[in-house]
Design a protein around this motif. Structure first.
Motif, PDB file in Angstrom:
ATOM      1  N   LEU A 113     -10.975  12.389  -7.606  1.00 36.94           N
ATOM      2  CA  LEU A 113     -10.834  11.496  -6.459  1.00 36.94           C
ATOM      3  C   LEU A 113      -9.559  10.673  -6.570  1.00 36.94           C
ATOM      4  CD1 LEU A 113     -14.473  10.157  -5.985  1.00 36.94           C
ATOM      5  CD2 LEU A 113     -13.241  11.717  -4.470  1.00 36.94           C
ATOM      6  N   PRO A 114      -8.708  10.682  -5.543  1.00 32.98           N
ATOM      7  CA  PRO A 114      -7.457   9.923  -5.618  1.00 32.98           C
ATOM      8  C   PRO A 114      -7.658   8.431  -5.848  1.00 32.98           C
ATOM      9  CG  PRO A 114      -7.360  11.512  -3.823  1.00 32.98           C
ATOM     10  CD  PRO A 114      -8.772  11.509  -4.318  1.00 32.98           C
ATOM     11  N   ASP A 115      -8.675   7.830  -5.203  1.00 37.48           N
ATOM     12  CA  ASP A 115      -8.851   6.384  -5.384  1.00 37.48           C
ATOM     13  C   ASP A 115      -9.401   6.047  -6.768  1.00 37.48           C
ATOM     14  OD1 ASP A 115     -11.285   7.534  -4.525  1.00 37.48           O
ATOM     15  OD2 ASP A 115     -12.023   5.610  -3.814  1.00 37.48           O
ATOM     16  N   SER A 116     -10.138   6.975  -7.385  1.00 41.67           N
ATOM     17  CA  SER A 116     -10.599   6.743  -8.753  1.00 41.67           C
ATOM     18  C   SER A 116      -9.423   6.725  -9.718  1.00 41.67           C
ATOM     19  CB  SER A 116     -11.600   7.832  -9.167  1.00 41.67           C
ATOM     20  OG  SER A 116     -12.841   7.659  -8.523  1.00 41.67           O
ATOM     21  N   PRO A 154      -2.325   8.162  -4.580  1.00 39.67           N
ATOM     22  CA  PRO A 154      -1.522   9.352  -4.849  1.00 39.67           C
ATOM     23  C   PRO A 154      -2.413  10.564  -5.093  1.00 39.67           C
ATOM     24  CG  PRO A 154      -1.755   8.093  -6.862  1.00 39.67           C
ATOM     25  CD  PRO A 154      -2.586   7.386  -5.801  1.00 39.67           C
ATOM     26  N   HIS A 155      -1.907  11.733  -4.776  1.00 39.07           N
ATOM     27  CA  HIS A 155      -2.602  12.965  -5.110  1.00 39.07           C
ATOM     28  C   HIS A 155      -2.343  13.325  -6.561  1.00 39.07           C
ATOM     29  CE1 HIS A 155      -3.408  14.956  -0.931  1.00 39.07           C
ATOM     30  NE2 HIS A 155      -4.320  14.075  -1.278  1.00 39.07           N
ATOM     31  N   PRO A 206       3.110  19.762   0.915  1.00 40.81           N
ATOM     32  CA  PRO A 206       2.269  18.812   0.176  1.00 40.81           C
ATOM     33  C   PRO A 206       2.931  17.439   0.143  1.00 40.81           C
ATOM     34  CG  PRO A 206       2.486  20.867  -1.047  1.00 40.81           C
ATOM     35  CD  PRO A 206       3.454  20.944   0.096  1.00 40.81           C
ATOM     36  N   PRO A 207       2.156  16.357   0.211  1.00 42.74           N
ATOM     37  CA  PRO A 207       2.751  15.017   0.216  1.00 42.74           C
ATOM     38  C   PRO A 207       3.402  14.691  -1.117  1.00 42.74           C
ATOM     39  CG  PRO A 207       0.365  14.885   0.026  1.00 42.74           C
ATOM     40  CD  PRO A 207       0.688  16.326   0.304  1.00 42.74           C
ATOM     41  N   GLN A 208       4.480  13.918  -1.062  1.00 43.65           N
ATOM     42  CA  GLN A 208       5.229  13.536  -2.259  1.00 43.65           C
ATOM     43  C   GLN A 208       5.530  12.037  -2.237  1.00 43.65           C
ATOM     44  OE1 GLN A 208       6.390  15.458  -5.028  1.00 43.65           O
ATOM     45  NE2 GLN A 208       4.790  16.783  -4.240  1.00 43.65           N
ATOM     46  N   GLY A 209       4.530  11.245  -1.899  1.00 41.04           N
ATOM     47  CA  GLY A 209       4.724   9.804  -1.809  1.00 41.04           C
ATOM     48  C   GLY A 209       4.973   9.162  -3.153  1.00 41.04           C
ATOM     49  N   ALA A 210       5.840   8.173  -3.179  1.00 45.76           N
ATOM     50  CA  ALA A 210       6.164   7.471  -4.419  1.00 45.76           C
ATOM     51  C   ALA A 210       4.948   6.682  -4.925  1.00 45.76           C
ATOM     52  CB  ALA A 210       7.332   6.528  -4.194  1.00 45.76           C
ATOM     53  N   SER A 264       1.169   6.866  -1.687  1.00 46.16           N
ATOM     54  CA  SER A 264       1.260   7.008  -0.228  1.00 46.16           C
ATOM     55  C   SER A 264       1.129   8.456   0.203  1.00 46.16           C
ATOM     56  CB  SER A 264       2.602   6.434   0.263  1.00 46.16           C
ATOM     57  OG  SER A 264       3.694   7.017  -0.445  1.00 46.16           O
ATOM     58  N   ASP A 265       0.285   9.211  -0.500  1.00 42.45           N
ATOM     59  CA  ASP A 265       0.121  10.627  -0.166  1.00 42.45           C
ATOM     60  C   ASP A 265      -0.824  10.853   0.998  1.00 42.45           C
ATOM     61  OD1 ASP A 265       1.900  11.664  -1.973  1.00 42.45           O
ATOM     62  OD2 ASP A 265       0.423  11.948  -3.562  1.00 42.45           O
TER      63      ASP A 265
END
Length: 588
Positions: A194-197, A215-216, A157-161, A207-208
């Motif tokens: 929704l991530p963008d919401s 972000p997720h 799973p992504p872990q973007g800051a 940055s997921d």
């Protein structure tokens, strides 16, 4: 961070993976399994971990489905991808034109009775309801994800800051957004997936998901003006005290349990809420995601940032186009074009990322609407061909998306006529004044009339919504036959009619536009009218325009557009590029 050109999957990998999936079907006592291009957040874009459709079939488009049965399998794609899917997916998968043939109709014919498995995190409430109603004799069985069970090297799973979006660019503090939206809830709380919401509501970015600064996570907006955010705390380490005391952080693993403990009605959006979430709630109430329309209506700061991002991006595009005109035909490949354009955007020293994988399609590859060049498909840009370049940048103050079709050498008469008809459609939308209350479906025909007059058309919509340093595709607004949301001031959309001759060439011209109030005219009886502000300032290839096909009003619009391009950009260009721009913006 930036674009790569290797294949993520190949057609020959699909059949053995399909066979492995069928083994899992037999073990689970299922007659089939649904594989959507979706993740648990139900947005358009997915992280590599969630790109199950591409891994199973080889298809890399942004929308589609696969239905795998014991003796048949089908992949469903819309008109944007019908050329692409033929090249990417093995014959073991039937190619189905969707939505002309619906998922339910195909399943009903191929599996009149039986058990069809699905991952309840990957199917929305609305999708589940539609399938259930149309397939009364098929049992939709929620199971674990069977693709995950056969994917040995599935990414983590992504872990973007996560980082804060500055208030001067967001235009409204997130505490004020929370309070404003909470007051309008008809239920005690609303689930947001929704991530963008979530990113917009909390003035954060992440940055997921590649190319999309989101972000997720999951969130619950409470009617008393609080938000519970379900996100890995490690991703928020650099956020400091940005979230404040109105936002409570909880671990993602607590999400379903906390939902089950909520009392009273809880609002969900059936279009974006996974079945797994709805089933965890005691009393769900259906309503649109409360962030959708407020996010779509850009405020003054977001619009100003978007204008600045477009001017910066236009300078990169013009430097690229001037360079391109100096290259001899046959000396460049599609990948070289992408690399040079990305180099110019990077040179702005403001680029965070490209906003999607750059489309660089020469000749017949331009007819693949969402073509993505790879090392295996890369071809030279030859004399007499059209080069279609669809690209964009993610800047901290705005998201850009632009398409230009460029003549390499002397264009043919057919290509010139088709290009001019596409241009007429783009101009028609750009010049339009229309009553407030009309939706995208009302605007869409204006982009097509000139093509229809010649018996031509294109299969995609005319325009999609665009975020403010968010997703390059943003709902709910769109200019398309299916666009039912009324357009409102502040909404940003693309204006991108096209035409595609399979096996020969593709044409698309795209500017971004923003909806604004139109000044009142003398004698006007319509209470309020709207118009579009042009955001994109890059010349349109005059070598592909037949002036005889343009009306006087269309020529005036084009000449005024090029005059404005020249005025805005010339002061920031070196002498040689400035001369190229002056020639490119010459009066027609």
């Amino acid at each position: 961070m930036f674009q790569t050109f290797t294949e993520t999957a190949s057609p020959d990998q699909g059949p053995p993976r399909l066979a492995a999936l069928r083994d899992k079907l037999a073990e689970a006592g299922l007659d089939g399994f649904l594989v959507p291009r979706a993740d648990a957040h139900q947005g358009e874009y997915v992280a590599p971990r969630d790109d199950r459709l591409a891994w199973l079939t080889g298809f890399t488009g942004s929308a589609g489905w696969c239905v795998a049965l014991g003796d048949r399998a089908a992949i469903f794609v819309d008109s944007r991808y019908r050329v692409q899917v033929k090249a990417q997916v093995a014959a073991d998968f039937e190619k189905v034109d969707w939505p002309e043939t619906s998922l339910a109709d195909w399943i009903g014919a191929a599996l009149p009775k039986g058990r069809l498995g699905f991952d309840p995190w990957l199917l929305s409430v609305e999708q589940h309801r539609t399938l259930s109603a149309k397939l009364p004799d098929v049992t939709l069985a929620p199971v674990g994800n069977l693709v995950d069970a056969i994917w040995p090297d599935q990414p983590d799973p992504p872990q973007g800051a996560v980082f804060a979006q500055p208030l001067e660019l967001a235009g409204e503090a997130h505490q004020d957004k929370i309070a404003r939206l909470a007051k309008d809830l008809t239920a005690g709380a609303a689930v947001i997936t929704l991530p963008d919401s979530i990113a917009w509501l909390l003035n954060i970015r992440g940055s997921d998901i590649p190319r999309n600064p989101v972000p997720h996570g999951f969130a619950v907006l409470h009617g008393d003006g609080r938000v519970t955010l379900y996100m890995d705390a490690a991703k928020l380490a650099d956020l400091g005290d940005h979230l404040g005391d109105k936002v409570t952080l909880r671990a993602p693993g607590d999400f379903l349990g906390d939902l089950a403990a909520l009392e009273g009605k809880v609002q969900i959006d059936p279009a974006t809420c996974p079945v797994a979430v709805a089933e965890a709630l005691n009393d769900p109430e259906e309503a649109p995601d409360p962030c959708l329309l407020p996010k779509a209506r850009k405020n003054a700061a977001e619009l100003e940032g978007t204008r600045a991002a477009h001017l910066r991006d236009a300078l990169a595009m013009v430097r690229f186009l001037a360079w391109l005109d100096l290259q001899p035909p046959g000396s460049l490949t599609e990948i070289a074009v992408v690399q040079k354009l990305e180099e110019e955007r990077r040179a702005t020293n403001a680029l965070r990322d490209i906003s999607f994988e750059t489309i660089s399609g020469a000749g017949p590859n331009g007819a693949i609407v969402h073509y993505r060049v790879t090392e295996n498909t890369d071809r030279k840009v030859q004399d007499g061909e059209l080069l279609l370049v669809d690209s964009g940048g993610q800047y901290v103050d705005g998201t850009t998306d632009i398409t230009r079709t460029i003549a390499i050498g002397d264009p043919g008469a057919e290509e010139t006529e088709a290009f001019t008809r596409v241009l007429k459609g783009m101009i028609a939308v750009s010049r339009l004044r229309f009553p407030k209350g009309l939706a995208g479906r009302d605007i869409d025909p204006f982009a097509r009339v000139a093509l229809w007059e010649a018996g031509l058309d294109y299969g995609h919509g005319t325009g999609h919504g665009v975020g403010a340093y968010l997703s390059v595709h943003e709902g709910p607004q769109r200019i398309a036959r299916t666009g039912t949301v009324p357009l409102e001031p502040g909404m940003i959309l693309s204006n991108e009619p096209g035409f595609y001759r399979e096996g020969a060439y593709g044409i698309r011209i795209e500017n971004l536009i923003a909806v604004e109030m139109a000044p009142k005219l003398y004698g006007q009886t319509v209470a309020e009218m709207l118009q579009f502000e042009t955001l994109t300032w890059v010349p349109i290839d005059r070598r592909l325009i037949d002036p005889n096909l343009l009306t006087a009003d269309e020529r005036n619009w084009l000449n005024d557009y090029h005059r404005r391009v020249h005025e805005l950009l010339t002061p920031h260009l070196d002498a040689a590029t400035g001369q190229w721009l002056s020639d490119a913006c010459s009066v027609i």
